[in-house]
Write an enzyme that holds these catalytic residues in place. Structure first.
Site, mmCIF file in Angstrom:
data_model
loop_
_atom_site.group_PDB
_atom_site.id
_atom_site.type_symbol
_atom_site.label_atom_id
_atom_site.label_comp_id
_atom_site.label_asym_id
_atom_site.label_seq_id
_atom_site.Cartn_x
_atom_site.Cartn_y
_atom_site.Cartn_z
ATOM 1 C CB VAL A 104 2.979 6.060 -2.493
ATOM 2 C CG1 VAL A 104 1.534 5.614 -2.608
ATOM 3 C CG2 VAL A 104 3.112 7.077 -1.345
ATOM 4 C CG ASP A 105 7.860 4.003 1.052
ATOM 5 O OD1 ASP A 105 8.142 3.077 0.268
ATOM 6 O OD2 ASP A 105 7.605 3.812 2.267
ATOM 7 C CG HIS A 131 -2.959 2.616 -1.724
ATOM 8 N ND1 HIS A 131 -2.970 2.526 -0.354
ATOM 9 C CD2 HIS A 131 -4.079 1.961 -2.146
ATOM 10 C CE1 HIS A 131 -4.042 1.843 0.040
ATOM 11 N NE2 HIS A 131 -4.715 1.470 -1.025
ATOM 12 C CD GLN A 170 -2.371 -1.324 2.775
ATOM 13 O OE1 GLN A 170 -3.357 -0.719 3.147
ATOM 14 N NE2 GLN A 170 -1.730 -2.153 3.574
HETATM 15 P P1 OAD Z 1 -1.265 2.939 8.823
HETATM 16 O O1 OAD Z 1 -0.563 4.192 9.191
HETATM 17 O O2 OAD Z 1 -2.742 2.918 8.857
HETATM 18 O O3 OAD Z 1 -0.758 1.774 9.767
HETATM 19 C C1 OAD Z 1 0.594 1.587 10.027
HETATM 20 C C2 OAD Z 1 0.733 0.318 10.846
HETATM 21 O O4 OAD Z 1 2.120 0.073 11.014
HETATM 22 C C3 OAD Z 1 0.115 0.396 12.235
HETATM 23 O O5 OAD Z 1 -0.688 -0.762 12.436
HETATM 24 C C4 OAD Z 1 1.330 0.386 13.165
HETATM 25 O O6 OAD Z 1 1.061 -0.292 14.392
HETATM 26 C C5 OAD Z 1 2.343 -0.368 12.327
HETATM 27 N N1 OAD Z 1 3.768 -0.107 12.640
HETATM 28 C C6 OAD Z 1 4.340 1.002 13.160
HETATM 29 N N2 OAD Z 1 5.660 0.846 13.264
HETATM 30 C C7 OAD Z 1 5.952 -0.402 12.810
HETATM 31 C C8 OAD Z 1 7.155 -1.163 12.659
HETATM 32 N N3 OAD Z 1 8.343 -0.681 13.004
HETATM 33 N N4 OAD Z 1 7.047 -2.418 12.142
HETATM 34 C C9 OAD Z 1 5.843 -2.929 11.785
HETATM 35 N N5 OAD Z 1 4.692 -2.256 11.906
HETATM 36 C C10 OAD Z 1 4.735 -1.011 12.407
HETATM 37 O O7 OAD Z 1 -0.688 2.526 7.393
HETATM 38 P P2 OAD Z 1 -1.354 1.594 6.273
HETATM 39 O O8 OAD Z 1 -2.006 0.408 6.888
HETATM 40 O O9 OAD Z 1 -0.310 1.384 5.256
HETATM 41 O O10 OAD Z 1 -3.693 5.275 1.702
HETATM 42 O O11 OAD Z 1 -2.453 2.565 5.709
HETATM 43 C C11 OAD Z 1 -3.182 2.180 4.597
HETATM 44 C C12 OAD Z 1 -3.476 3.356 3.719
HETATM 45 O O12 OAD Z 1 -4.084 4.402 4.484
HETATM 46 C C13 OAD Z 1 -2.253 4.039 3.113
HETATM 47 O O13 OAD Z 1 -1.792 3.372 1.971
HETATM 48 C C14 OAD Z 1 -2.773 5.398 2.797
HETATM 49 C C15 OAD Z 1 -3.480 5.669 4.102
HETATM 50 O O14 OAD Z 1 -4.445 6.649 4.097
HETATM 51 C C16 OAD Z 1 -3.885 6.260 0.825
HETATM 52 O O15 OAD Z 1 -3.278 7.321 0.906
HETATM 53 C C17 OAD Z 1 -4.889 5.936 -0.221
#
Ligand code: OAD
Length: 238
Positions: free
Chosen positions: A102-103, A118, A100
């Site tokens: 984009v980086d 995404h 998901q």
């Molecule tokens: P989120 O920011 O919603 O979730 C990040 C997750 O990473 C959380 O569950 C954290 O607990 C976990 N996390 C933090 N540090 C970590 C680490 N060191 N190792 C493993 N996990 C860790 O990000 P996404 O689930 O990617 O979409 O969000 C989904 C989408 O929502 C993104 O692609 C973006 C956003 O709005 C769009 O922009 C369309």
């Protein structure tokens, strides 16, 4: 047998592996996540910055935010978790990386084919001629940027309310359904349709392993959860 030994065994035995990553895999590269402590959506509103309506209303504001994110990302480098996925890909005949993010850090780490659900912050799309082109300038010399045809360019990402790139979700679903092992790394599993890949893989018979310091709404589907930073746990699988 410890969870780690069990997970290593599942990885060694699986001939097909699929992976879903989210912002958390890049957290240890210094890139903020969207939700949780320090998350971007705590400080900014998605509807002001990540929708087609926001861009139509104020392309400069949207681009300033994307330019700032591009600057942050450009300072980061792939971490041990990104690299571990490259190693797993080398060992498996059937491997699909679905992200998901984009980086572009999976590309920099050396991953092969990546399904970028995404989009990609390092690409732009022309609002006039529809050209889809790479652009890695940091900072952008002019905001908002334009295409060679003179049209206004937009970030090459998927915004809220938009469709995923054509055919990509079907490809991701196919990979999830045919995987013997499905790794869920650093995602809050709250954004659909991406999150639906987890129950899809599980229903199709995959073992599911999650890597995340915080349990999420779909963690109960995982056969095994490593509750900690991906960069620490993932390399231990190898
Ligand atoms: P989120 O920011 O919603 O979730 C990040 C997750 O990473 C959380 O569950 C954290 O607990 C976990 N996390 C933090 N540090 C970590 C680490 N060191 N190792 C493993 N996990 C860790 O990000 P996404 O689930 O990617 O979409 O969000 C989904 C989408 O929502 C993104 O692609 C973006 C956003 O709005 C769009 O922009 C369309």
């Amino acid at each position: 047998m410890t969870s780690l030994e069990q997970a290593r065994e599942w990885l060694a035995a699986a001939s097909s592996v699929a992976v879903l990553t989210g912002a958390g895999i890049s957290a240890e590269s210094g890139i903020p996540t969207f939700r949780g402590a320090g998350g971007l959506w705590k400080e900014y509103k998605p509807e002001d910055l990540a929708t087609p309506e926001a861009f139509a209303k104020d392309p400069r504001l949207v681009w300033e935010w994307y330019n700032w994110r591009r600057e942050l990302i450009a300072k980061g480098a792939p971490n041990a978790a990104h690299r571990a996925l490259v190693e797993i890909e080398k060992r498996k005949t059937r491997f699909t990386l679905i992200t998901q993010n984009v980086d572009g850090l999976h590309d920099l780490a050396g991953s092969g084919k990546i399904l970028k659900l995404h989009g990609d912050i390092w690409r732009m799309r022309c609002m006039e001629c529809g050209a889809n082109f790479p652009n890695r300038r940091v900072p952008l010399p002019k905001i908002p940027p334009h295409c060679a045809c003179g049209g206004l360019a937009r970030p090459g990402v998927v915004w809220f309310g938009e469709q995923l790139p054509e055919g990509m979700m079907q490809e991701a679903e196919h990979a999830a359904a045919s995987a013997q092992l499905f790794l869920v790394i650093g995602t809050s599993a709250t954004v659909y349709p991406a999150a639906s890949l987890i129950p899809h893989a599980k229903k199709s018979g995959a073992r599911v392993i999650e890597f995340n310091p915080e349990p999420g709404p779909l963690s109960n589907l995982a056969d095994c959860v490593f509750q900690g930073p991906a960069g620490e746990w993932l390399p231990q699988l190898l």
